[in-house]
Enzyme design. Structure first.
Site, mmCIF file in Angstrom:
data_model
loop_
_atom_site.group_PDB
_atom_site.id
_atom_site.type_symbol
_atom_site.label_atom_id
_atom_site.label_comp_id
_atom_site.label_asym_id
_atom_site.label_seq_id
_atom_site.Cartn_x
_atom_site.Cartn_y
_atom_site.Cartn_z
ATOM 1 N N VAL A 1 -51.548 2.471 34.176
ATOM 2 C CA VAL A 1 -50.215 3.029 34.425
ATOM 3 C C VAL A 1 -50.420 4.434 34.950
ATOM 4 O O VAL A 1 -51.443 5.070 34.700
ATOM 5 C CB VAL A 1 -49.316 3.035 33.165
ATOM 6 C CG1 VAL A 1 -48.923 1.628 32.772
ATOM 7 C CG2 VAL A 1 -49.968 3.767 32.022
ATOM 8 N N SER A 2 -49.450 4.937 35.696
ATOM 9 C CA SER A 2 -49.607 6.228 36.366
ATOM 10 C C SER A 2 -49.374 7.418 35.458
ATOM 11 O O SER A 2 -49.955 8.470 35.649
ATOM 12 C CB SER A 2 -48.649 6.326 37.554
ATOM 13 O OG SER A 2 -48.959 5.333 38.495
#
Length: 197
Positions: free
Chosen positions: A8-9
């Protein structure tokens, strides 16, 4: 053996890995063979991906939930795919646009090649549109880039100050918010304008 990679960013808790973990576990990846990163897909220095890559052996398959979890740029994805293929490692994508990718099969390799070619074509179109937009803006007298630090008002002040014998160049530059190089590119030590001035 199946090895899973999740990403995930954002690391601020607004994005979670739970749904990716659940999908990979349901697809047959064991918990001890899951690797994760909390980083942008554009970054090359992802420790989880590096550890995952190091753990892969010939005959293994790397599994991701969606292709963009591995990366968002074509060149690194294609390079990674060539590296995996050379090492005898397959790639399986569970969902999204790349769900048909399973490079352990011939048709999966074909699908990956098509996706890679389309992504490269899209990138070339973006570059072409950007260049056309910049050329159009230039034709209308608008130039991009950062505004100049040396404004006309600053230039007049610098010229007046440089004509005074007691002027300290460092203080003048600090006052105007410019570097010495910028000052001397516009005004010489005897207050005459230079080419950039």
């Amino acid at each position: 053996m199946l090895t899973g990679y999740m990403r995930v960013s954002k690391a601020d808790g607004s994005q979670v890995l739970d749904w990716q973990r659940d999908a990979l576990l349901a697809a047959g990846v064991t918990a001890e063979h899951l690797y994760e990163d909390l980083a942008s897909g554009r970054r090359d220095d992802r420790p989880g991906l590096a550890a995952c890559s190091k753990a892969l052996r010939k005959g293994d398959a790397l599994m991701v939930w969606k292709l963009d979890r591995l990366g968002r740029d074509l060149r690194p994805l294609v390079n990674m795919m060539h590296d995996l293929t050379a090492r005898g490692v397959g790639l399986k994508v569970l969902a999204g646009e790349g769900a048909a990718i399973d490079t352990t099969t011939a048709s999966g390799k074909l699908v990956f090649g098509i996706f890679a070619a389309l992504a490269e074509f899209e990138r070339a179109l973006i570059v072409e549109r950007t260049r056309a937009g910049l050329n159009s803006a230039r034709a209308r007298g608008r130039n991009g880039g950062r505004p100049f630090k040396m404004t006309a008002a600053k230039l007049r002040l610098a010229q007046a100050a440089m004509g005074q014998p007691g002027t300290k160049v460092g203080e003048l530059c600090a006052e105007l918010g410019i570097s010495r190089q910028t000052l001397y590119r516009h005004v010489d030590p005897k207050d005459a304008l230079r080419l950039d001035g």
